[in-house]
Scaffold this motif. Structure first.
Motif, PDB file in Angstrom:
ATOM      1  N   MET A   3       0.860  -1.209   0.000  1.00 35.18           N
ATOM      2  CA  MET A   3       0.000   0.000   0.000  1.00 35.18           C
ATOM      3  C   MET A   3       0.891   1.252   0.000  1.00 35.18           C
ATOM      4  SD  MET A   3      -2.995   1.602   0.546  1.00 35.18           S
ATOM      5  CE  MET A   3      -3.572   3.067   1.377  1.00 35.18           C
ATOM      6  N   LYS A   4       0.709   2.091  -0.987  1.00 33.60           N
ATOM      7  CA  LYS A   4       1.538   3.291  -1.113  1.00 33.60           C
ATOM      8  C   LYS A   4       1.109   4.343  -0.080  1.00 33.60           C
ATOM      9  CE  LYS A   4       2.824   6.709  -4.606  1.00 33.60           C
ATOM     10  NZ  LYS A   4       2.293   7.891  -3.908  1.00 33.60           N
ATOM     11  N   THR A   5       2.086   4.929   0.591  1.00 34.63           N
ATOM     12  CA  THR A   5       1.792   5.976   1.568  1.00 34.63           C
ATOM     13  C   THR A   5       1.296   7.226   0.847  1.00 34.63           C
ATOM     14  OG1 THR A   5       3.658   5.164   2.859  1.00 34.63           O
ATOM     15  CG2 THR A   5       2.784   7.304   3.499  1.00 34.63           C
ATOM     16  N   LEU A   6       0.235   7.817   1.368  1.00 30.72           N
ATOM     17  CA  LEU A   6      -0.231   9.098   0.856  1.00 30.72           C
ATOM     18  C   LEU A   6       0.600  10.195   1.502  1.00 30.72           C
ATOM     19  CD1 LEU A   6      -2.512  10.335  -0.947  1.00 30.72           C
ATOM     20  CD2 LEU A   6      -3.884  10.528   1.144  1.00 30.72           C
ATOM     21  N   LEU A   7       0.974  11.206   0.745  1.00 30.73           N
ATOM     22  CA  LEU A   7       1.819  12.314   1.236  1.00 30.73           C
ATOM     23  C   LEU A   7       3.083  11.827   1.950  1.00 30.73           C
ATOM     24  CD1 LEU A   7      -0.870  14.731   2.816  1.00 30.73           C
ATOM     25  CD2 LEU A   7      -0.293  14.423   0.426  1.00 30.73           C
ATOM     26  N   PRO A   8       3.923  11.042   1.258  1.00 34.55           N
ATOM     27  CA  PRO A   8       5.155  10.559   1.911  1.00 34.55           C
ATOM     28  C   PRO A   8       6.136  11.705   2.160  1.00 34.55           C
ATOM     29  CG  PRO A   8       5.155   9.958  -0.409  1.00 34.55           C
ATOM     30  CD  PRO A   8       3.832  10.626  -0.147  1.00 34.55           C
ATOM     31  N   THR A   9       6.649  11.782   3.380  1.00 40.64           N
ATOM     32  CA  THR A   9       7.539  12.884   3.766  1.00 40.64           C
ATOM     33  C   THR A   9       9.000  12.551   3.472  1.00 40.64           C
ATOM     34  OG1 THR A   9       7.635  11.928   5.985  1.00 40.64           O
ATOM     35  CG2 THR A   9       6.044  13.702   5.631  1.00 40.64           C
ATOM     36  N   SER A  10       9.786  13.610   3.207  1.00 43.86           N
ATOM     37  CA  SER A  10      11.231  13.436   3.038  1.00 43.86           C
ATOM     38  C   SER A  10      11.921  14.757   3.347  1.00 43.86           C
ATOM     39  CB  SER A  10      11.563  12.996   1.608  1.00 43.86           C
ATOM     40  OG  SER A  10      11.320  14.054   0.695  1.00 43.86           O
ATOM     41  N   THR A  11      13.252  14.760   3.309  1.00 44.05           N
ATOM     42  CA  THR A  11      14.004  16.002   3.507  1.00 44.05           C
ATOM     43  C   THR A  11      14.634  16.394   2.173  1.00 44.05           C
ATOM     44  OG1 THR A  11      16.114  14.931   3.975  1.00 44.05           O
ATOM     45  CG2 THR A  11      14.628  15.257   5.849  1.00 44.05           C
ATOM     46  N   ALA A  12      14.986  17.667   2.045  1.00 41.49           N
ATOM     47  CA  ALA A  12      15.602  18.121   0.787  1.00 41.49           C
ATOM     48  C   ALA A  12      17.030  17.603   0.652  1.00 41.49           C
ATOM     49  CB  ALA A  12      15.587  19.637   0.713  1.00 41.49           C
ATOM     50  N   GLY A  13      17.663  17.270   1.769  1.00 39.34           N
ATOM     51  CA  GLY A  13      19.060  16.817   1.646  1.00 39.34           C
ATOM     52  C   GLY A  13      19.761  16.729   2.975  1.00 39.34           C
ATOM     53  N   SER A  14      20.583  17.726   3.277  1.00 42.48           N
ATOM     54  CA  SER A  14      21.467  17.604   4.434  1.00 42.48           C
ATOM     55  C   SER A  14      20.737  17.727   5.763  1.00 42.48           C
ATOM     56  CB  SER A  14      22.554  18.687   4.357  1.00 42.48           C
ATOM     57  OG  SER A  14      21.955  19.967   4.435  1.00 42.48           O
ATOM     58  N   LEU A  15      21.288  17.028   6.751  1.00 42.24           N
ATOM     59  CA  LEU A  15      20.860  17.163   8.142  1.00 42.24           C
ATOM     60  C   LEU A  15      22.108  17.501   8.960  1.00 42.24           C
ATOM     61  CD1 LEU A  15      18.473  14.082   8.309  1.00 42.24           C
ATOM     62  CD2 LEU A  15      17.802  16.485   8.468  1.00 42.24           C
ATOM     63  N   PRO A  16      21.920  18.109  10.145  1.00 39.94           N
ATOM     64  CA  PRO A  16      23.096  18.478  10.939  1.00 39.94           C
ATOM     65  C   PRO A  16      23.966  17.260  11.261  1.00 39.94           C
ATOM     66  CG  PRO A  16      21.092  19.425  11.870  1.00 39.94           C
ATOM     67  CD  PRO A  16      20.657  18.472  10.809  1.00 39.94           C
ATOM     68  N   LYS A  17      25.274  17.490  11.304  1.00 40.98           N
ATOM     69  CA  LYS A  17      26.195  16.407  11.671  1.00 40.98           C
ATOM     70  C   LYS A  17      26.404  16.397  13.179  1.00 40.98           C
ATOM     71  CE  LYS A  17      28.722  16.500   7.283  1.00 40.98           C
ATOM     72  NZ  LYS A  17      28.123  17.659   6.618  1.00 40.98           N
ATOM     73  N   PRO A  18      26.701  15.224  13.760  1.00 45.45           N
ATOM     74  CA  PRO A  18      26.992  15.191  15.189  1.00 45.45           C
ATOM     75  C   PRO A  18      28.268  15.978  15.507  1.00 45.45           C
ATOM     76  CG  PRO A  18      27.190  12.985  14.204  1.00 45.45           C
ATOM     77  CD  PRO A  18      26.714  13.899  13.128  1.00 45.45           C
TER      78      PRO A  18
END
Length: 342
Positions: A1-16
């Protein structure tokens, strides 16, 4: 079943903070050699866990193994001298010291493929991988060899295509090309920018995306934005051409920007990653604010083609703020999902 409105990020996230200095672009690595390799992998796993914890549907590497979204790719290519630097104006906004193209550019070995394979081993979720687009790559270099932006862009498109095909083979589901330069060089976008992007995706069977934003939340970008007036209509220049292209998804900036939402109508039929999270602010959106942005977008894009996303990368933010924003994105998408299925 395909998720409706699947979320994602544009790219980078902060590094530890044990890997690189937090809240800083181009932050130097704090580890070296074998320790650095291990540290990058640990950060990648951590970034994946953070996305999963926040409820993000389409996950990425958070760009944990790269210092910068463009230059890390270029560092692995032949024909570019990083010692020989020149100052150029980047996207007509700010000056930066950049490496020089001194000969024919080529890629001897894969750049991100091992990292993509590693990520694939750690999740069954769909994976999105970001690569710099040809036009944004040439905008981050001084070209002393080809002496033609277009020629160099076509060369980079070929190289990107080699990398993209191997990323697809490693199990990547969506390959995204970052083209902030598309918001600046309109004539070039229409003359050859979209065409070089199509060359970069040639032969791919996985989903393809182009990400066009107004940049990270750094001073040079926020200063530029303040000169753009009350309506930002830059997308109007590139959308008609992209609508006719074979690129499957378009990722754009919507939250706290002055982009008129009805411009999305110009790419009707494409999948749209709607930026519902402002990456240039430390204020964490409420789920309801995210839902509001998505409801507005739904007037111009069908629900099965709407992908809630962040405006741009989040590398310069603190980790707690980035996490709060990701959780808000998931919660806001869930509100609208429930409304749509009620």
């Amino acid at each position: 079943m395909k998720t409706l409105l699947p979320t994602s990020t544009a790219g980078s996230l902060p590094k530890p903070s044990w890997l690189a200095q937090p809240e800083k672009l181009w932050s130097p690595w704090k580890l070296q050699n074998e320790e650095l390799l291990e540290g990058k992998r640990d950060a990648l796993r951590l970034s994946l866990a953070d996305q999963q914890h926040a409820g993000i549907d389409i996950v990425s590497d958070g760009e944990q193994t790269r210092q910068h979204f463009v230059t890390t790719f270029i560092e692995h290519l032949d024909g570019v001298d990083f010692e020989k630097r020149e100052t150029v104006r980047i996207r007509n906004r700010y000056d930066a010291s950049v490496p020089t193209v001194v000969g024919a550019v080529s890629r001897q070995k894969p750049v991100f493929v091992e990292d993509a394979r590693f990520l694939r081993q750690h999740t069954t979720q769909p994976i999105k991988w970001a690569l710099p687009g040809p036009m944004t790559m040439i905008d981050t270099l001084y070209d002393a060899h080809y002496k033609s932006r277009e020629k160099l862009a076509w060369e980079f498109a070929k190289i990107l295509n080699e990398e993209a095909r191997e990323l697809e083979a490693a199990g990547v589901d969506i390959i995204q090309f970052d083209e902030p330069a598309f918001n600046v060089f309109f004539d070039e976008v229409n003359d050859w920018g979209v065409a070089t992007l199509e060359r970069a995706i040639e032969g791919l069977k996985c989903e393809t995306a182009v990400h066009i934003c107004y940049g990270y939340g750094i001073k040079a970008n926020t200063d530029w934005k303040s000169t753009l007036g009350s309506e930002w209509r830059q997308y109007e220049e590139s959308f008609p051409k992209l609508q006719q292209s074979s690129i499957g998804m378009i990722s754009l900036e919507c939250k706290n920007s002055h982009v008129p939402m009805d411009l999305i109508e110009l790419i009707r039929g494409k999948k749209v990653m709607v930026g519902a999270i402002d990456v240039a602010s430390n204020t964490i959106e409420t789920p309801e604010e995210v839902a509001q942005t998505l409801r507005k977008a739904l007037q111009f894009v069908d629900a099965d083609k709407l992908y809630p996303c962040t405006n741009c990368g989040m590398a310069p933010l603190s980790r707690p703020i980035a996490m709060g924003k990701l959780q808000a994105l998931s919660a806001g998408a869930e509100i609208v999902r429930r409304e749509l299925t009620a």
